[in-house]
Design a protein around this motif. Structure first.
Motif, PDB file in Angstrom:
ATOM      1  N   TYR A  94       0.844  -1.197   0.000  1.00 11.73           N
ATOM      2  CA  TYR A  94       0.000   0.000   0.000  1.00 11.73           C
ATOM      3  C   TYR A  94       0.878   1.246   0.000  1.00 11.73           C
ATOM      4  O   TYR A  94       1.800   1.362   0.830  1.00 11.73           O
ATOM      5  CB  TYR A  94      -0.906   0.006   1.224  1.00 11.73           C
ATOM      6  CG  TYR A  94      -2.063  -0.946   1.095  1.00 11.73           C
ATOM      7  CD1 TYR A  94      -1.861  -2.327   1.164  1.00 11.73           C
ATOM      8  CD2 TYR A  94      -3.360  -0.484   0.903  1.00 11.73           C
ATOM      9  CE1 TYR A  94      -2.918  -3.209   1.021  1.00 11.73           C
ATOM     10  CE2 TYR A  94      -4.433  -1.356   0.776  1.00 11.73           C
ATOM     11  CZ  TYR A  94      -4.200  -2.714   0.832  1.00 11.73           C
ATOM     12  OH  TYR A  94      -5.252  -3.589   0.701  1.00 11.73           O
ATOM     13  N   SER A  95       0.584   2.146  -0.924  1.00 12.68           N
ATOM     14  CA  SER A  95       1.360   3.373  -1.049  1.00 12.68           C
ATOM     15  C   SER A  95       0.442   4.582  -0.982  1.00 12.68           C
ATOM     16  O   SER A  95      -0.669   4.549  -1.525  1.00 12.68           O
ATOM     17  CB  SER A  95       2.110   3.409  -2.380  1.00 12.68           C
ATOM     18  OG  SER A  95       3.008   2.334  -2.509  1.00 12.68           O
ATOM     19  N   CYS A  96       0.938   5.623  -0.354  1.00 17.75           N
ATOM     20  CA  CYS A  96       0.213   6.888  -0.396  1.00 17.75           C
ATOM     21  C   CYS A  96       0.825   7.770  -1.475  1.00 17.75           C
ATOM     22  O   CYS A  96       1.993   7.592  -1.856  1.00 17.75           O
ATOM     23  CB  CYS A  96       0.219   7.598   0.950  1.00 17.75           C
ATOM     24  SG  CYS A  96       1.826   8.174   1.498  1.00 17.75           S
ATOM     25  N   ALA A  97       0.019   8.709  -1.955  1.00 20.93           N
ATOM     26  CA  ALA A  97       0.463   9.588  -3.030  1.00 20.93           C
ATOM     27  C   ALA A  97      -0.199  10.947  -2.876  1.00 20.93           C
ATOM     28  O   ALA A  97      -1.288  11.044  -2.301  1.00 20.93           O
ATOM     29  CB  ALA A  97       0.136   8.982  -4.382  1.00 20.93           C
ATOM     30  N   ALA A  98       0.455  11.971  -3.417  1.00 22.33           N
ATOM     31  CA  ALA A  98      -0.056  13.332  -3.323  1.00 22.33           C
ATOM     32  C   ALA A  98      -0.217  13.927  -4.713  1.00 22.33           C
ATOM     33  O   ALA A  98       0.660  13.770  -5.569  1.00 22.33           O
ATOM     34  CB  ALA A  98       0.905  14.193  -2.501  1.00 22.33           C
ATOM     35  N   ARG A  99      -1.341  14.612  -4.898  1.00 22.96           N
ATOM     36  CA  ARG A  99      -1.604  15.291  -6.158  1.00 22.96           C
ATOM     37  C   ARG A  99      -2.052  16.716  -5.857  1.00 22.96           C
ATOM     38  O   ARG A  99      -2.922  16.929  -5.013  1.00 22.96           O
ATOM     39  CB  ARG A  99      -2.681  14.573  -6.960  1.00 22.96           C
ATOM     40  CG  ARG A  99      -2.928  15.224  -8.322  1.00 22.96           C
ATOM     41  CD  ARG A  99      -3.873  14.442  -9.172  1.00 22.96           C
ATOM     42  NE  ARG A  99      -3.824  14.896 -10.562  1.00 22.96           N
ATOM     43  CZ  ARG A  99      -4.797  15.565 -11.158  1.00 22.96           C
ATOM     44  NH1 ARG A  99      -5.898  15.854 -10.516  1.00 22.96           N
ATOM     45  NH2 ARG A  99      -4.661  15.934 -12.422  1.00 22.96           N
ATOM     46  N   TYR A 100      -1.492  17.658  -6.610  1.00 20.35           N
ATOM     47  CA  TYR A 100      -1.785  19.056  -6.346  1.00 20.35           C
ATOM     48  C   TYR A 100      -3.226  19.384  -6.706  1.00 20.35           C
ATOM     49  O   TYR A 100      -3.645  19.222  -7.854  1.00 20.35           O
ATOM     50  CB  TYR A 100      -0.821  19.943  -7.137  1.00 20.35           C
ATOM     51  CG  TYR A 100      -0.952  21.411  -6.842  1.00 20.35           C
ATOM     52  CD1 TYR A 100      -1.430  22.298  -7.804  1.00 20.35           C
ATOM     53  CD2 TYR A 100      -0.620  21.914  -5.598  1.00 20.35           C
ATOM     54  CE1 TYR A 100      -1.553  23.648  -7.539  1.00 20.35           C
ATOM     55  CE2 TYR A 100      -0.741  23.265  -5.315  1.00 20.35           C
ATOM     56  CZ  TYR A 100      -1.202  24.121  -6.283  1.00 20.35           C
ATOM     57  OH  TYR A 100      -1.320  25.454  -6.008  1.00 20.35           O
ATOM     58  N   LEU A 101      -4.000  19.761  -5.713  1.00 22.84           N
ATOM     59  CA  LEU A 101      -5.333  20.339  -5.792  1.00 22.84           C
ATOM     60  C   LEU A 101      -6.457  19.438  -6.300  1.00 22.84           C
ATOM     61  O   LEU A 101      -7.531  19.409  -5.704  1.00 22.84           O
ATOM     62  CB  LEU A 101      -5.334  21.615  -6.649  1.00 22.84           C
ATOM     63  CG  LEU A 101      -4.698  22.851  -6.025  1.00 22.84           C
ATOM     64  CD1 LEU A 101      -4.860  24.045  -6.945  1.00 22.84           C
ATOM     65  CD2 LEU A 101      -5.313  23.149  -4.661  1.00 22.84           C
ATOM     66  N   ARG A 102      -6.265  18.726  -7.404  1.00 26.90           N
ATOM     67  CA  ARG A 102      -7.414  18.086  -8.047  1.00 26.90           C
ATOM     68  C   ARG A 102      -7.496  16.590  -7.750  1.00 26.90           C
ATOM     69  O   ARG A 102      -6.508  15.867  -7.802  1.00 26.90           O
ATOM     70  CB  ARG A 102      -7.373  18.319  -9.555  1.00 26.90           C
ATOM     71  CG  ARG A 102      -7.368  19.796  -9.902  1.00 26.90           C
ATOM     72  CD  ARG A 102      -7.495  20.022 -11.378  1.00 26.90           C
ATOM     73  NE  ARG A 102      -8.807  19.594 -11.881  1.00 26.90           N
ATOM     74  CZ  ARG A 102      -9.186  19.741 -13.145  1.00 26.90           C
ATOM     75  NH1 ARG A 102      -8.361  20.283 -14.024  1.00 26.90           N
ATOM     76  NH2 ARG A 102     -10.371  19.339 -13.535  1.00 26.90           N
ATOM     77  N   VAL A 103      -8.713  16.133  -7.501  1.00 25.09           N
ATOM     78  CA  VAL A 103      -8.950  14.728  -7.192  1.00 25.09           C
ATOM     79  C   VAL A 103      -8.741  13.873  -8.436  1.00 25.09           C
ATOM     80  O   VAL A 103      -9.097  14.258  -9.548  1.00 25.09           O
ATOM     81  CB  VAL A 103     -10.396  14.543  -6.674  1.00 25.09           C
ATOM     82  CG1 VAL A 103     -10.746  13.068  -6.586  1.00 25.09           C
ATOM     83  CG2 VAL A 103     -10.558  15.204  -5.315  1.00 25.09           C
TER      84      VAL A 103
END
Length: 123
Positions: A94-103
């Motif tokens: 399981y990995s977490c990830a980040a994305r700027y602003l938009r789902v």
């Protein structure tokens, strides 16, 4: 330098629970959508859950809906994945990830990734 560090994985029996955490640094956490993804051996990475930057909106894969809960604490720069009623088919990294602003539910659209944490569910 952005870092996402997951923790909380492990071995659990079917029907059990685990809580994953992902601590972020090097970014303005409250500007980022956070997602959880998983990858089982021999399979492609798949979407699990995502939460908007405020945490007010969440989206789940059908396979985990009603069993998993994503939440975030912007004061602690941390996102969580509470996993209940675990099944052997939930076994994956399981990995977490980040994305700027938009789902998004697409892994390719996420800007930053953690190293992942192994979750193994025994039958």
């Amino acid at each position: 330098q952005v870092q996402l560090v997951e923790s909380g994985g492990g071995l659990v029996q079917a029907g059990g629970s685990l809580r994953l955490s992902c601590a972020a640094s090097g970014l303005t956490f409250s500007n980022y959508v956070m997602g959880w993804f998983r990858q089982a051996p021999g399979k492609e990475r798949e979407f699990v859950a995502t939460a908007t930057s405020s945490g007010s909106r969440t989206i789940y894969a059908d396979s985990v809906k009603g069993r998993f809960t994503i939440s975030r604490d912007n004061a602690k720069n941390t996102v969580y994945l509470q996993m209940n009623s675990l099944k052997p088919e939930d076994t994956a990294v399981y990995s977490c990830a980040a994305r700027y602003l938009r789902v998004s539910q697409r892994p390719i659209e996420y800007n930053y990734w953690g190293q992942g944490t192994q979750v193994t569910v025994s039958s």
